[in-house]
Design a protein around this motif. Structure first.
Motif, PDB file in Angstrom:
ATOM      1  N   SER A   1      45.073  -0.003  62.790  1.00 28.23           N
ATOM      2  CA  SER A   1      45.689  -0.966  62.147  1.00 28.23           C
ATOM      3  C   SER A   1      46.064  -0.919  60.757  1.00 28.23           C
ATOM      4  O   SER A   1      45.399  -0.891  59.914  1.00 28.23           O
ATOM      5  N   PRO A   2      47.357  -0.194  60.555  1.00 28.71           N
ATOM      6  CA  PRO A   2      48.092   0.206  59.501  1.00 28.71           C
ATOM      7  C   PRO A   2      48.091  -0.955  58.495  1.00 28.71           C
ATOM      8  O   PRO A   2      48.560  -1.979  59.078  1.00 28.71           O
ATOM      9  N   LEU A   3      47.700  -0.919  57.263  1.00 32.36           N
ATOM     10  CA  LEU A   3      47.913  -1.799  56.295  1.00 32.36           C
ATOM     11  C   LEU A   3      46.778  -3.036  56.740  1.00 32.36           C
ATOM     12  O   LEU A   3      46.909  -4.107  55.850  1.00 32.36           O
TER      13      LEU A   3
ATOM     14  N   VAL B   1      55.354   8.702  74.433  1.00 37.99           N
ATOM     15  CA  VAL B   1      55.115   8.052  73.131  1.00 37.99           C
ATOM     16  C   VAL B   1      54.016   6.916  72.995  1.00 37.99           C
ATOM     17  O   VAL B   1      53.151   6.879  72.471  1.00 37.99           O
ATOM     18  N   ILE B   2      54.308   5.952  74.043  1.00 39.86           N
ATOM     19  CA  ILE B   2      53.495   4.754  73.965  1.00 39.86           C
ATOM     20  C   ILE B   2      52.124   5.056  74.414  1.00 39.86           C
ATOM     21  O   ILE B   2      51.325   4.454  73.941  1.00 39.86           O
ATOM     22  N   LEU B   3      52.043   5.816  75.512  1.00 37.99           N
ATOM     23  CA  LEU B   3      50.760   6.170  76.243  1.00 37.99           C
ATOM     24  C   LEU B   3      49.793   7.075  75.243  1.00 37.99           C
ATOM     25  O   LEU B   3      48.655   7.311  75.429  1.00 37.99           O
ATOM     26  N   GLY B   4      50.784   7.874  74.243  1.00 37.61           N
ATOM     27  CA  GLY B   4      49.963   8.602  73.354  1.00 37.61           C
ATOM     28  C   GLY B   4      49.372   7.807  71.883  1.00 37.61           C
ATOM     29  O   GLY B   4      48.754   8.413  71.297  1.00 37.61           O
ATOM     30  N   LEU B   5      49.492   6.678  71.974  1.00 37.88           N
ATOM     31  CA  LEU B   5      48.954   5.993  70.900  1.00 37.88           C
ATOM     32  C   LEU B   5      47.632   5.512  71.076  1.00 37.88           C
ATOM     33  O   LEU B   5      47.048   6.046  72.262  1.00 37.88           O
TER      34      LEU B   5
ATOM     35  N   ILE C   1      47.736  -1.353  66.676  1.00 33.79           N
ATOM     36  CA  ILE C   1      48.567  -0.717  67.458  1.00 33.79           C
ATOM     37  C   ILE C   1      47.886   0.164  68.516  1.00 33.79           C
ATOM     38  O   ILE C   1      46.740   1.028  67.898  1.00 33.79           O
ATOM     39  N   SER C   2      47.945  -0.320  69.810  1.00 31.46           N
ATOM     40  CA  SER C   2      47.296   0.628  70.843  1.00 31.46           C
ATOM     41  C   SER C   2      48.241   0.795  71.937  1.00 31.46           C
ATOM     42  O   SER C   2      49.260   0.205  71.975  1.00 31.46           O
TER      43      SER C   2
END
Lengths: 406, 392
Positions: free
Chosen positions: B159-161, B147-151, B166-167
């Motif tokens: 950068s939503p909104l 999950v996290i390394l898939g970001l 988020i990285s």
């Protein structure tokens, strides 16, 4: 005019109305969740049938036994078969002993049929089938079949044993169990330290709880002793161990244990980890046993005293048999938790199944392909099957023994 | 009468069968045995450390740490002691954020398992049965690696909104930016919060005495908001929004957390919540059936039944086992070694790897966890005692 009213059988539509659409918000929830679930199921099917399982197929042996010497690979196979036989004989002996106990008390005893056993152990059988689908040689299939069939044959053949044989049944189980361990220790290059993969998780869990049991029993008795010094020593040990995480004990075992022992007595890495696990587990087993001891009514102790039995005989012959029977489900729960905790050994450098699931991703054919989800999910399924089956069995036992019923 | 005491006097057993003597002897033996074991181990420790040239004191705590701790002022040149303290702060960051989250998730799932909606109940059961039978470390590694390394990668954060960044290295969100007077502002809010507790109690008493509606949420929350708004403007707007900005390969502003932190948080919350859900379900089922039947007879709605009848009674049963789950969560934060999140166990582990003495570091670690666990269980046991019905 004694007409008995029977509920009309609910149709599917009625069932759905009652269980899925009984309120407006439940209807909304059903629709939203239904769409979500359908999407999830679709994704799952696409992934399950769309991906290449080569990474599992090629490394199956690594997952199971790590870097166990490949020229002695028949040893884990034999060990597994012996383990299956031990399990079959143990189950048969337990069944026989329950049957004799029921007959003595004039109670009905229903032996499980093969069909019931399949229903109870289906996750295990499904896992074995899935694993065999990944194999390339015939040997694992032979092993799996002999384990399952041998264990089942021993169970169905031996569960009718007469009362006098029960003692020998337990003895045979013990011998088979020890043999299962001995085959993969004695005469193996590196002994215990050659272990790896899923094998190390299973055997650390079994050896851990079996060796910790006598210590835990002593600690539990010590905690309830009328001698204040003994009580304080036991309480201090138990509460200290229960207050710290297992990983600190493992670090102690691996990095600091050597400092507390003379050079000649320093064990290898596998034994160090096992010592840490036993130290940890003894405290938890003690708490489980204490729960069982508390469940024995005080009148039992007084009856022992009235018979003029010395304290240790009252404990051994009257208190413990009742207390330990009551602890079986909690002990299974403790075993499950230890089974899951054995994954921690990879943090102190053991090559367990979780470590395998990580390192296979660095093999040249798979590096950069981001297959962690597959390898970790595979390891997860291995744990889930055992853990889920055991927790279901523990619940069944709990119901059967009538513990926790008010 | 005298004859009885004479008889006991005469039949007093020899000392090797006298219970009073034996009890003392057994305890002395236990002490001597324990002392002997400790002396033996201590002796070996002294000999072995001397042979390897390691000192036994705690002077090594002043030596340089040797590694940087990301997202903190601690660098390789800080001392080991400062590193360990920072490690405890990082552990605390997991605990303080995690416990409320897992409680909410656990209660929601536990209640959902008893839902009258078949689909909701089955889905909750599926979650619980899958998650609680998988080792927590495996869940942590799965969340981290999948999950996290898939970001998005470190240098191309999403950068939503425009509010988040988020990285897979850092996840950041909006936060406050403090200027002069911020301290005074927070003090005012804290005082208002304390006052709000008294208002809450007062309204409860009024409600119990006179039966007029208590409106305690409106009264106490209103007080805090009112004081907050007044203080905000009187003190000349001491706080402003701070949004995370990605510039020159660095995220600045906002509140930031490492990817590893979120791996740990997400995995442990999901894992522990599955156990809490089982406790919640069991506790609700343990509430006498007549209670919910009575609620139905009073025509309470499903939510009212849960809120006013079932849950308050279930809570009393659930609190002790949930406390032990909180302690498990706290101890499981030590699994951060697996994803290299710099909490205290990892700092100690790295220091041992750098050649610092293992026995003392592990002792410090154990004592620290012991104090941590005992504090949590002490506080929560007070809560528990206050919640239990006073009977007899």
């Amino acid at each position: 005019m004694t007409e008995t009213w029977t509920a009309p059988k609910a149709t599917a539509a009625e069932w759905a109305r009652r269980n899925l659409f009984n309120r407006w918000y439940n209807s909304a929830l059903t629709v939203v969740l239904g769409v979500f679930l359908a999407w999830l199921a679709y994704k799952l099917v696409v992934v399950l049938f769309g991906i290449d399982y080569e990474i599992i197929r090629r490394n199956l042996l690594l997952f199971m036994v790590g870097e166990f010497p490949r020229d002695q690979i028949e040893r884990p196979f034999i060990s597994t078969i012996l383990f299956g036989l031990a399990f079959g004989l143990g189950a048969a002996t337990a069944a026989a002993s329950a049957r004799h106990a029921a007959a003595e008390a004039d109670l009905a005893y229903a032996a499980p049929t093969p069909r019931m056993l399949v229903r109870r152990f289906w996750p295990l059988l499904a896992l074995v089938a899935a694993l065999l689908a990944f194999t390339r040689t015939v040997m694992p299939t032979v092993m799996a079949l002999s384990t399952i069939l041998g264990g089942a044959a021993l169970y169905f053949g031996a569960r009718g044993m007469p009362r006098s044989m029960v003692r020998w049944g337990w003895m045979g189980t013990l011998v088979l169990g020890i043999a299962a361990f001995a085959v993969i220790i004695v005469g193996v290059d590196g002994g215990w330290n050659a272990w790896g993969g899923f094998q190390i998780n299973i055997f650390l869990a079994i050896a851990g709880i079996v060796i910790a049991f006598p210590f835990g029993l002593l600690l539990a008795l010590g905690r309830r002793s009328s001698l204040p010094v003994v009580r304080y020593l036991s309480v201090t040990y138990i509460e200290f161990i229960r207050g710290v995480p297992l990983i600190t004990l493992l670090l102690m075992g691996v990095f600091a244990l050597g400092f507390f022992l003379p050079e000649a007595l320093r064990p290898g890495p596998a034994i160090r980890v096992l010592i840490a696990i036993v130290m940890f587990e003894a405290a938890y087993v003690a708490e489980v046993v204490r729960g069982g001891l508390q469940a024995v009514p005080k009148g039992q102790l007084e009856a022992g005293q009235a018979l003029g039995l010395p304290a240790w005989k009252t404990t051994r012959l009257i208190i413990l048999p009742q207390a330990l029977r009551a602890t079986i489900p909690a002990m299974v729960g403790q075993f499950i938790s230890l089974y899951k905790d054995t994954t921690l050994v990879n943090l102190v450098g053991m090559f367990d199944v979780l470590e395998v699931a990580l390192v296979v991703n660095s093999q040249s054919d798979f590096i950069g392909k981001r297959l962690f989800f597959l390898t970790l999910a595979f390891a997860g399924v291995l744990f889930w099957v055992g853990s889920y089956t055991m927790s279901r069995e523990a619940q069944r036992l709990e119901k059967k023994l009538g513990i926790g019923e008010r | 009468m005298t004859s009885v005491s004479e008889t006991t006097e005469r039949t007093r057993p020899p000392f090797w069968r006298d219970l009073a003597v034996l009890r003392v002897a057994a305890q002395v033996a236990a002490v001597v045995l324990a002392a002997l074991v400790l002396v033996y181990l201590g002796n070996n420790l002294v000999t072995n450390t001397r042979a390897q040239g390691i000192t036994l004191g705690f002077d090594f705590l002043d030596q340089p740490l040797g590694v940087d701790i990301q997202l903190s002022p601690i660098t390789a040149s800080n001392t080991i002691l400062q590193g360990l303290i920072r490690g405890w702060i990082n552990t605390l960051a997991l605990v303080i954020v995690g416990l409320p989250l897992l409680t909410v998730l656990g209660v929601v799932v536990g209640v959902a398992r008893l839902s009258s909606n078949w689909l909701v109940a089955k889905l909750a059961a599926l979650y619980v049965e899958i998650v609680r039978n998988i080792p927590p470390l495996l869940i942590i590694l799965f969340v981290h690696n999948v999950v996290i390394l898939g970001l998005p990668p470190k240098n191309e954060p999403a950068s939503p909104l425009g509010w988040f960044s988020i990285s897979n290295f850092v996840i950041a969100g909006p936060w406050f930016d403090a200027s002069d007077g911020a301290g005074a502002f927070w003090t005012a809010v804290a005082v208002a919060a304390v006052a709000a507790v008294f208002v809450w109690r007062r309204r409860t008493k009024v409600n119990e005495a006179t039966g007029e509606p208590h409106h305690r949420v409106a009264y106490s929350l209103g007080l805090v908001v009112l004081v907050g708004v007044i203080a905000f403007f009187v003190l000349g707007r001491p706080l402003s929004w701070s949004l995370p900005v990605f510039k020159d390969r660095l995220v600045t502003g906002g509140i930031q957390g490492l990817g590893q932190y979120f791996s740990m948080l997400l995995a442990l919350v999901v894992y522990t919540a599955s156990h809490v859900a089982e406790i919640v379900r069991g506790s609700i089922q343990a509430v006498a059936k007549g209670q919910s039947e009575a609620a139905n007879a009073l025509a309470l709605s499903g939510f009212q039944r849960l809120r006013f009848v079932t849950l308050p009674q279930a809570a009393r049963i659930a609190v002790p086992p949930i406390i032990s789950q909180y302690l498990n969560y706290t101890k499981n934060t030590s699994l951060a070694i697996g994803v290299a999140y710099a909490e205290v166990t990892l700092i100690a582990f790295q220091a041992i790897g750098n050649g610092q003495p293992a026995p003392q570091l592990i002792l410090l670690l154990m004592v620290g966890y012991l104090i941590f666990s005992l504090t949590i269980s002490f506080v929560l046991n007070i809560v528990n005692r206050r919640m239990q019905l006073v009977s007899r």
